[in-house]
Design a protein around this motif. Structure first.
Motif, short mmCIF file in Angstrom:
data_model
loop_
_atom_site.label_atom_id
_atom_site.label_comp_id
_atom_site.label_asym_id
_atom_site.label_seq_id
_atom_site.Cartn_x
_atom_site.Cartn_y
_atom_site.Cartn_z
N ARG A 197 85.54 57.30 10.50
CA ARG A 197 86.39 57.38 9.42
C ARG A 197 86.88 56.16 8.69
O ARG A 197 87.89 55.75 8.23
N ASN A 198 85.56 55.32 8.36
CA ASN A 198 85.57 54.27 7.50
C ASN A 198 86.57 53.17 8.21
O ASN A 198 87.06 52.02 7.51
N GLU A 199 86.81 53.24 9.60
CA GLU A 199 87.29 52.08 10.20
C GLU A 199 86.39 51.48 11.62
O GLU A 199 86.02 52.44 12.18
N PRO A 200 86.48 50.09 11.69
CA PRO A 200 85.91 49.63 12.78
C PRO A 200 86.25 50.26 14.07
O PRO A 200 87.46 50.57 14.19
N GLN A 201 85.44 50.70 14.93
CA GLN A 201 86.03 51.15 16.20
C GLN A 201 86.48 50.03 17.37
O GLN A 201 85.69 49.82 18.41
N TYR A 202 87.34 49.38 16.98
CA TYR A 202 87.66 48.05 17.84
C TYR A 202 87.98 48.51 19.31
O TYR A 202 87.88 47.73 20.23
N GLN A 203 88.84 49.85 19.36
CA GLN A 203 89.06 50.34 20.82
C GLN A 203 87.87 50.41 21.71
O GLN A 203 88.02 50.19 22.84
N ALA A 204 86.89 50.45 20.95
CA ALA A 204 85.54 50.53 22.07
C ALA A 204 84.88 49.03 21.85
O ALA A 204 84.34 48.65 23.20
N LEU A 205 84.88 48.38 20.83
CA LEU A 205 84.10 47.12 20.57
C LEU A 205 84.85 45.78 21.47
O LEU A 205 84.37 45.13 22.06
N TYR A 206 86.06 45.85 21.67
CA TYR A 206 86.69 44.75 22.47
C TYR A 206 86.78 45.13 23.88
O TYR A 206 86.29 43.91 24.45
N PRO A 207 86.65 46.01 24.29
CA PRO A 207 86.37 46.28 25.88
C PRO A 207 84.83 45.92 26.22
O PRO A 207 84.58 45.15 27.01
N CYS A 208 84.11 46.23 25.20
CA CYS A 208 82.63 45.80 25.08
C CYS A 208 82.33 44.18 25.19
O CYS A 208 81.65 43.81 26.07
N ILE A 209 83.09 43.61 24.15
CA ILE A 209 83.28 42.22 24.33
C ILE A 209 83.48 41.33 25.71
O ILE A 209 83.23 40.53 25.77
N GLN A 210 84.69 42.14 26.08
CA GLN A 210 85.31 41.47 27.34
C GLN A 210 84.41 41.48 28.58
O GLN A 210 84.33 40.69 29.33
N ASN A 211 83.72 42.74 28.66
CA ASN A 211 82.44 42.86 29.50
C ASN A 211 81.45 41.90 29.45
O ASN A 211 81.03 41.23 30.50
N GLY A 245 85.16 59.53 23.41
CA GLY A 245 84.05 60.48 23.27
C GLY A 245 82.57 60.04 23.74
O GLY A 245 81.66 60.59 23.48
N ASN A 246 82.71 58.93 24.61
CA ASN A 246 81.48 58.18 24.94
C ASN A 246 80.58 57.84 23.81
O ASN A 246 79.12 58.06 24.01
N ARG A 247 81.23 57.65 22.60
CA ARG A 247 80.27 57.26 21.33
C ARG A 247 79.47 55.92 21.58
O ARG A 247 78.29 56.02 20.77
N GLN A 248 79.94 55.03 22.38
CA GLN A 248 79.01 53.79 22.50
C GLN A 248 78.65 53.46 21.05
O GLN A 248 77.60 53.39 20.67
#
Length: 226
Positions: free
Chosen positions: A137-151, A61-64
């Motif tokens: 929904r009370n969970e970390p958004q790892y699906q976005a954060l780990y691609p960010c970390i790799q960048n 959702g491009n929530r960034q």
């Protein structure tokens, strides 16, 4: 790039140009964990540049959802290092004991020594970059954060900085997050120690892709040991 550049030469134009000529696939293939870092400072403009690279990661959702906290103050780095070490050394102790066996793989022994070196010298690493993000929904958004970390890691490779990914600080996550000004709704998920590398980037050992690539159906994957 293994030596810290002349920081006086890193004006805005130099920072803007740094790393822009590294071919993408070469950068991917040669980005490895670098845990031996020099204490030389890293300009804020360069920290900003690598974090900006992180913001171009995909997110649902491009929530960034990401936030970055770059800790450079020596006293604050020491606070983080103290807690990191309290979690790391009990964790690594079984591997240290296992490495006393002459049959222990030398590759694993080298990796362990590098990880121990990082823990022992974490307070000296000039940048402790924390990547945090909004929960959903009370969970970390790892699906976005780990691609960010790799960048971020790829950007460090491009500009010549050494970096590695660790989550060991999460053993003291609530305390460290509060110290960093992060709320329970924006927890950190990773710590990236960053600095000018003592060693060099290079291609890390990897299994051949044909051992892990399947078309249409996975077959013959061995059961995991341990």
């Amino acid at each position: 790039m293994s030596d810290a550049p002349d920081l006086s030469a890193l004006d805005d134009a130099a920072v803007a140009a740094l790393g822009e000529d590294l071919p993408l696939l070469e950068g991917i293939r040669t980005t490895r964990a670098i845990r031996r870092l020099k204490p030389d400072p890293v300009p804020r403009a360069l920290i900003r540049k690598i974090c900006e690279a992180g913001t171009f990661a995909p997110s649902g959702g491009n929530r960034q959802p990401w936030f970055f906290v770059a800790v450079t103050d020596p006293e604050r780095r020491a606070f983080i290092a103290e807690r990191y070490q309290a979690a790391f050394f009990p964790y690594i102790a079984p591997a240290v004991e296992a490495a006393k066996d002459p049959a222990y793989p030398e590759r694993k022994r080298r990796n362990m020594r590098a990880a121990i070196h990082l823990a022992e010298h974490l307070a000296e690493a000039p940048v402790h970059l924390f990547v945090a993000g909004w929960t959903r929904r009370n969970e970390p958004q790892y699906q976005a954060l780990y691609p960010c970390i790799q960048n971020v890691l790829l950007a460090c490779r491009a500009v010549g900085l050494g970096a590695s990914l660790t989550t060991t600080h999460r053993a003291y996550g609530e305390e460290i997050d509060a110290y960093l000004g992060l709320s329970p709704e924006t927890p950190s998920c990773a710590l990236i120690p960053i600095g000018w590398p003592e060693g060099k980037y290079g291609t890390p050992p990897r299994r051949p892709v044909d051992e892990v690539l399947f078309f249409d159906k996975a077959e013959g994957i061995p059961r995991r040991k341990g």
